[in-house]
Scaffold this motif. Structure first.
Motif, PDB file in Angstrom:
ATOM      1  N   PHE A 111     -16.262 -31.914  22.378  1.00 41.43           N
ATOM      2  CA  PHE A 111     -17.436 -30.819  22.706  1.00 41.43           C
ATOM      3  C   PHE A 111     -18.398 -30.820  21.724  1.00 41.43           C
ATOM      4  CE2 PHE A 111     -14.423 -28.849  19.702  1.00 41.43           C
ATOM      5  CZ  PHE A 111     -15.210 -28.099  18.899  1.00 41.43           C
ATOM      6  N   ASN A 112     -19.557 -30.225  22.235  1.00 38.09           N
ATOM      7  CA  ASN A 112     -20.912 -30.335  21.488  1.00 38.09           C
ATOM      8  C   ASN A 112     -21.679 -29.040  21.737  1.00 38.09           C
ATOM      9  OD1 ASN A 112     -23.677 -31.532  20.579  1.00 38.09           O
ATOM     10  ND2 ASN A 112     -22.288 -33.071  20.291  1.00 38.09           N
ATOM     11  N   ASP A 113     -23.108 -29.335  21.846  1.00 39.57           N
ATOM     12  CA  ASP A 113     -23.800 -28.175  22.393  1.00 39.57           C
ATOM     13  C   ASP A 113     -25.210 -28.674  23.059  1.00 39.57           C
ATOM     14  OD1 ASP A 113     -25.349 -25.833  22.448  1.00 39.57           O
ATOM     15  OD2 ASP A 113     -25.461 -25.445  20.293  1.00 39.57           O
ATOM     16  N   PRO A 114     -25.228 -28.519  24.462  1.00 41.34           N
ATOM     17  CA  PRO A 114     -24.272 -27.610  25.140  1.00 41.34           C
ATOM     18  C   PRO A 114     -23.266 -28.532  25.890  1.00 41.34           C
ATOM     19  CG  PRO A 114     -26.444 -28.158  26.279  1.00 41.34           C
ATOM     20  CD  PRO A 114     -26.370 -28.973  25.091  1.00 41.34           C
ATOM     21  N   SER A 115     -23.192 -29.620  25.765  1.00 39.69           N
ATOM     22  CA  SER A 115     -22.610 -30.690  26.480  1.00 39.69           C
ATOM     23  C   SER A 115     -20.898 -30.435  25.977  1.00 39.69           C
ATOM     24  CB  SER A 115     -22.604 -32.068  26.580  1.00 39.69           C
ATOM     25  OG  SER A 115     -22.375 -32.602  25.257  1.00 39.69           O
ATOM     26  N   VAL A 116     -19.992 -30.237  27.079  1.00 37.73           N
ATOM     27  CA  VAL A 116     -18.550 -30.145  26.874  1.00 37.73           C
ATOM     28  C   VAL A 116     -17.984 -31.391  27.554  1.00 37.73           C
ATOM     29  CG1 VAL A 116     -16.331 -28.885  27.175  1.00 37.73           C
ATOM     30  CG2 VAL A 116     -18.589 -27.883  26.482  1.00 37.73           C
ATOM     31  N   GLY A 117     -17.203 -32.307  27.094  1.00 35.92           N
ATOM     32  CA  GLY A 117     -16.441 -33.293  27.883  1.00 35.92           C
ATOM     33  C   GLY A 117     -17.140 -34.687  27.478  1.00 35.92           C
ATOM     34  N   TYR A 146     -19.743 -25.106  21.279  1.00 34.86           N
ATOM     35  CA  TYR A 146     -18.851 -24.527  22.610  1.00 34.86           C
ATOM     36  C   TYR A 146     -17.565 -24.972  22.295  1.00 34.86           C
ATOM     37  CZ  TYR A 146     -23.146 -23.266  24.905  1.00 34.86           C
ATOM     38  OH  TYR A 146     -24.333 -22.456  25.249  1.00 34.86           O
ATOM     39  N   ALA A 147     -16.906 -24.631  21.292  1.00 35.93           N
ATOM     40  CA  ALA A 147     -15.460 -24.473  20.916  1.00 35.93           C
ATOM     41  C   ALA A 147     -14.399 -24.275  22.354  1.00 35.93           C
ATOM     42  CB  ALA A 147     -15.189 -24.345  19.638  1.00 35.93           C
ATOM     43  N   MET A 148     -14.681 -23.138  22.597  1.00 37.51           N
ATOM     44  CA  MET A 148     -13.757 -22.565  23.651  1.00 37.51           C
ATOM     45  C   MET A 148     -13.765 -23.265  24.956  1.00 37.51           C
ATOM     46  SD  MET A 148     -12.401 -19.886  22.148  1.00 37.51           S
ATOM     47  CE  MET A 148     -12.174 -21.171  20.734  1.00 37.51           C
ATOM     48  N   ALA A 149     -14.657 -23.646  25.256  1.00 35.10           N
ATOM     49  CA  ALA A 149     -15.016 -24.663  26.435  1.00 35.10           C
ATOM     50  C   ALA A 149     -14.157 -25.825  26.417  1.00 35.10           C
ATOM     51  CB  ALA A 149     -16.370 -24.768  26.858  1.00 35.10           C
ATOM     52  N   GLY A 150     -14.286 -26.474  25.402  1.00 32.94           N
ATOM     53  CA  GLY A 150     -13.693 -27.662  24.952  1.00 32.94           C
ATOM     54  C   GLY A 150     -12.194 -27.391  24.846  1.00 32.94           C
ATOM     55  N   LEU A 151     -11.827 -26.320  24.205  1.00 34.76           N
ATOM     56  CA  LEU A 151     -10.335 -26.079  24.054  1.00 34.76           C
ATOM     57  C   LEU A 151      -9.713 -25.658  25.406  1.00 34.76           C
ATOM     58  CD1 LEU A 151      -7.699 -25.823  22.369  1.00 34.76           C
ATOM     59  CD2 LEU A 151      -8.472 -23.507  22.104  1.00 34.76           C
ATOM     60  N   LEU A 152     -10.373 -25.011  26.387  1.00 40.04           N
ATOM     61  CA  LEU A 152      -9.939 -24.608  27.635  1.00 40.04           C
ATOM     62  C   LEU A 152      -9.729 -25.973  28.364  1.00 40.04           C
ATOM     63  CD1 LEU A 152      -8.916 -22.795  29.698  1.00 40.04           C
ATOM     64  CD2 LEU A 152     -11.571 -22.486  30.315  1.00 40.04           C
ATOM     65  N   LYS A 153     -10.746 -26.849  28.584  1.00 42.86           N
ATOM     66  CA  LYS A 153     -10.477 -28.260  29.313  1.00 42.86           C
ATOM     67  C   LYS A 153      -9.374 -28.872  28.872  1.00 42.86           C
ATOM     68  CE  LYS A 153     -15.237 -28.487  31.101  1.00 42.86           C
ATOM     69  NZ  LYS A 153     -16.396 -29.283  31.290  1.00 42.86           N
ATOM     70  N   ALA A 154      -9.192 -28.898  27.282  1.00 41.76           N
ATOM     71  CA  ALA A 154      -8.091 -29.836  27.054  1.00 41.76           C
ATOM     72  C   ALA A 154      -6.698 -29.190  27.273  1.00 41.76           C
ATOM     73  CB  ALA A 154      -8.212 -29.882  25.447  1.00 41.76           C
TER      74      ALA A 154
END
Length: 975
Positions: A111-117, A146-154
């Motif tokens: 995850f990054n900012d703003p990209s996730v994935g 965007y740590a929460m978005a990354g954790l959710l997808k994982a």
């Protein structure tokens, strides 16, 4: 406990084609938030195919946790990402050689900012490592990601019971995304995953954007580890938790706290062991068994930021936990119960013989692991030397003072003088702890510092600390007004009034202001007196005494002016001690220092300064009023020495005998009205010189900077400003106001007003002045660029009558169909004889975008379409004028805008509008300038009257009991 090792099972997930390209084979799925994982599944587990066969990513004999790594890839993560690549490599090797007969799912999420994935899933540890090593850091810019978005997808693609690690150097930017966070907590409960964070915060550890990590860790029985320097030992921590079979533990106790804590918890029967994990520094944990005895624990893993311990075969019953801590911490206690008997299949001798010669075979709760010895790093099967002397290593093994020498598997320190080798590092020698370690005189005090010490003589003694003798000067042996000077073995008595240096720079004066101070503040140093040491006398035109008031910044030719806080002594006071203050950034006494002062015969003072490096950009200021040349008095003043200062004081003046006779000097300027009073006259009648004001009380008087004896008050030429009244007639405008004075009651506000003085200024009126004196003129302007000349301003305005002295004001004009409008074009220029303005085309339109135009001036001549159009002046001067009965001409609209194009000419350019139209031959010096004015609206006719007054100028003076009126040379007395 021992498990059978089948390390080759990990190779079954390699695809049969033999290609080694990372994460490009059929065994890998790339998943985003909108796609589904298209493979066979059972009970929520994902499976990945290998060639022509399907292989489960979970062991069918005993289910062990899958591994999910969620990592930040923003630019600041370069060091962290590199370290966790190495940590995961060591972990992969240990898992492959482990006694656990298991194939796991490996999930990698970035995850990054703003990209996730994207999120990557495989059952091959090799492919997992390849993908991890192919990650690179990029973008970012701010701290949170965007740590929460990354954790959710994982979590959405992680199997039940997974071990999840999230790595980041920042807080969660999306902590406030309620939907995302709620989904995470729901998955934590349904999947029973354990989440470990290796994270730092952006602003505060207690901020909501970091607290969300703690909440997720607590809910999942995980931890938040805050380590700045991760190392390969973290692989031991991961290895431990990944070898705990799924559904083999019971969560017994959890706490997050930051102080001393104790609590009881229950341990059920038939547990194989207790697992105790802890995060946070400076935390001591003690367990008491049901019999009240302290229970010894086996520590498997211990670092400054966390630890893992275990206890085999705990006694069932009520246990007690006691925690001592100096900061925040988390503690989780789980009960482990062995599932089945898989022992007897593990050849300890064969496994341990594979360990590197610089490693040892370590038994933990579950099996054996090859671990590199201290001084080496690696996976245990290959170990390499750690360079403890690496420049970037922290903490520095030699305490930053010694010279580190690396050896194979170790290092040693070469310590400088003042340090000794202690526990492999350099420790300070406390020379003051023993007389044998220092050379201080017995009558001296020893001070220890890191690497050295110093000595200074005790009070009453003189010397350098290494040799001290009695100081006779502490006994007042020299008498009143004389200074005792101590030398080795003797002393001298001296009168400093006859032994001093002089400082005579005029720029030391508080009245000296340096222009460069404000423009070059950060590079401005000016004078520096930090080196002055001894007795000094101020002389010269800058002043003969130190200023005893706070100077302004930029004065005295120094960055930080210094001044005396207190009074100067008299000769009878002898030598006195005073405080010197340094002015800095609005703080008049930012730093202080002590100074000795003596008043000498002859009327001067001397000062004893001590050198002080803290005053490097500071200098001592002088008071210019302490020299006679300081006075610059007016005719009604005289220069006197009062309180040690020369200043101007009022003479006895008999010219003004009554309060009502006070008159200011009135100046009617082209920008402002200024009235000036003689201060001496105001003081004679006890009037407050600090509370002179106009009708608007916010417009007050001020001391005139050019002379010492004048108080002035100013109002700009604007209606309503400072209470100004404006009266106009056909030829002049008159500005009127009243000045109020009050009695001096020793208050800055003064008493009630006792005198009112009416003032007026009369100005001849023209079209430009009338426009400039309007409060909100209804006008439009345009700036014209003159090629190779400069810029001129042209204004179009609307006036009420043919005098062009009464402009309309406001943001719109509303007139009737019978109203005759007068339009003026004004060219603002200094030389009115050189230029002329010519109106070429003027028309009216219903809107800015309307294509229907009503011509008023066409080709510089009036349109013949309406008889009310009258061009009064065009091309003859800097003014253009025309009039029109606008809504008598334009009957079908209720709102119009006026447009005019003009030429600016060198000299007159009056057009000929009889017969064949021809323009004058005067040279046009610019292209058309286009002016817009509006909106002008139509309404029912209304009548209006225009005030008029006569010309003249007058004063009106009003006291408490009489009113005097002076008008056009006539004095009227109104009782």
């Amino acid at each position: 406990m021992e498990y059978h090792v089948i390390g080759l099972l990990l190779m079954l997930c390699q695809y049969s084609s033999g290609s080694t390209t990372a994460f490009t084979s059929a065994t890998t799925r790339y998943i985003n938030s909108t796609s589904s994982f298209s493979s066979s599944s059972t009970s929520g587990y994902y499976y990945v195919s290998s060639g022509s066969s399907n292989v489960s990513c979970n062991n069918t004999e005993a289910a062990f946790p899958s591994f999910t790594l969620v990592t930040d890839t923003s630019g600041s993560m370069y060091y962290y990402l590199y370290q966790f690549q190495e940590i995961t490599r060591v972990l992969s090797t240990r898992l492959a050689e482990s006694s656990s007969n298991v194939t796991r799912q490996y999930t990698l999420m970035e995850f990054n900012d703003p990209s996730v994935g994207p999120v990557r899933v495989t059952c091959s540890s090799t492919e997992f490592l390849n993908a991890l090593y192919n990650l690179y850091t990029h973008d970012g810019g701010d701290c949170p990601e965007y740590a929460m978005a990354g954790l959710l997808k994982a979590l959405q693609v992680s199997p039940f019971g997974s071990f999840v690690v999230l790595v980041t150097e920042g807080s969660a930017k999306d902590y406030g995304d309620t939907n995302t966070v709620n989904q995470i907590f729901s998955l934590l409960d349904s999947l029973q995953v354990k989440v470990f964070f290796f994270a730092d915060y952006c602003s505060s550890m207690n901020g909501s954007d970091f607290q969300v990590y703690k909440d997720i860790a607590a809910r999942s029985y995980g931890h938040v580890f805050k380590t700045y320097y991760p190392n390969s030992k973290i692989a031991d921590l991961f290895n431990f938790f990944l070898k705990i079979p799924i559904n083999s533990t019971t969560r017994l106790f959890s706490v997050d706290n930051s102080m001393y804590y104790y609590a009881n918890f229950s341990v059920p029967a038939n547990l194989t062991s207790l697992l105790i994990s802890q995060s946070g520094s400076n935390c001591s944990v003690t367990l008491y068994n049901p019999f009240g005895s302290v229970q010894n624990l086996t520590t498997f893993f211990s670092e400054s930021w966390g630890s893992v311990s275990y206890l085999e075969y705990p006694i069932a019953g009520i246990w007690r936990l006691v925690v001592y801590a100096e900061g925040s911490y988390s503690i989780r206690i789980e009960g482990y119960k062995e599932k089945g008997d898989l022992s007897g299949k593990f050849n300890i001798s064969a496994y341990c013989s594979a360990c590197n010669r610089n490693a040892f075979c370590k038994k933990d709760l579950f099996d054996y692991t090859c671990v590199c010895k201290e001084g080496f790093s690696g996976d245990g099967f290959s170990c390499y030397d750690i360079d403890e002397c690496d420049y970037y290593r922290w903490p520095n093994p030699c305490n930053y003072v010694g010279t580190c020498v690396n050896t194979y598997g170790s290092f040693y320190c070469v310590c400088p003088s003042g340090y000794t080798l202690q526990n492999t590092t350099c420790a300070d020698i406390d020379e003051c702890s023993s007389h044998e370690l220092n050379n201080c005189d017995p009558k001296a005090i020893c001070n220890n510092y890191f690497g050295y010490y110093s000595c200074y003589c005790q009070e009453g003694y003189y010397g350098n600390g290494y040799n001290c003798e009695i100081d006779e000067c502490t006994k007042d042996v020299c008498g009143f007004g004389r200074e005792c000077i101590k030398t080795n073995g003797s002393h001298i008595c001296s009168d400093p009034c006859f032994n001093y240096a002089t400082l005579n720079e005029p720029s030391r004066s508080t009245s000296y202001f340096d222009y460069y101070f404000y423009y070059y503040y950060y590079w401005y140093y000016g004078r520096s007196d930090y080196y002055l040491n001894g007795w000094y006398r101020f002389m010269g035109s800058g002043g003969i005494r130190m200023a005893d008031f706070c100077p302004s910044e930029g004065s005295c030719y120094t960055r930080y002016p210094m001044w005396l806080q207190g009074t100067h002594p008299e000769p009878a006071d002898g030598i006195v001690n005073r405080t010197v203050c340094t002015s800095n950034s609005g703080n008049c006494c930012n730093w202080t220092s002590n100074v000795k002062i003596k008043a000498c015969p002859g009327g001067f003072h001397i000062y004893k300064f001590t050198s002080n490096y803290y005053f490097y950009y500071s200098a001592y200021c002088t008071d210019p009023s302490t020299v006679p040349e300081y006075c610059s008095c007016t005719d009604d003043e005289e220069c006197r020495l009062v309180g040690g200062r020369y200043s101007c004081h009022c003479k006895n003046d008999d010219t003004v005998t009554a309060l009502a006779n006070i008159r200011p000097v009135l100046s009617c300027g082209n920008q402002e009205i200024k009235a000036s009073f003689q201060k001496c006259q105001l003081k004679k009648f006890n009037l407050n010189t600090n509370n002179i004001h106009l009708k608007d009380k916010s417009c007050t008087g001020f001391a005139d900077f050019n002379v010492t004896n004048i108080i002035s008050i100013v109002s700009v030429l604007k209606k309503g400003v400072c209470g100004n009244q404006l009266v106009t007639n056909s030829t002049h405008v008159v500005y009127k106001n009243t000045i109020y004075l009050s009695l001096d009651t020793n208050s800055s506000l003064g008493g009630e007003d006792v005198l009112g003085i009416g003032i007026s200024c009369v100005y001849p009126l023209d079209i430009q002045l009338a426009l400039e004196t309007a409060l909100w003129p209804f006008s439009g302007s345009v700036t014209v660029d003159m090629e190779n000349i400069g810029k001129l301003e042209v204004t179009m305005a609307l006036f009420k009558d043919s005098t062009y002295m009464s402009p309309y004001d406001g943001t719109e004009v509303i007139v009737t169909s019978n109203t005759n409008l007068f339009i003026g074009i004004i060219l603002k220029v200094g030389d009115i004889s050189q230029y002329a303005v010519q109106m070429t085309n003027c028309y009216a339109a219903a809107s800015i975008s309307s294509t229907t135009k009503y011509d008023i001036i066409k080709d510089s001549c009036p349109s013949k379409q309406d008889s009310s159009i009258n061009v009064i002046e065009n091309g003859a001067s800097v003014n253009g004028r025309f009039s029109i009965q606008l809504f008598g001409y334009i009957k079908d609209v209720d709102k119009v805008y006026l447009y005019c194009s003009v030429h600016i000419c060198n000299g007159r350019c009056t057009p000929s509008c009889t017969g064949v139209r021809t323009l004058s031959t005067a040279t046009s010096v610019t292209t058309d300038a286009n002016l817009i004015l509006g909106p002008i609206k139509k309404q029912v006719d209304t009548s209006a009257s225009t005030p008029s007054i006569g010309g003249g100028a007058y004063f009106m003076v009003a006291s408490l009991d009489t009113i005097l009126l002076l008008f056009a040379g006539t004095l009227l007395l109104i009782v």
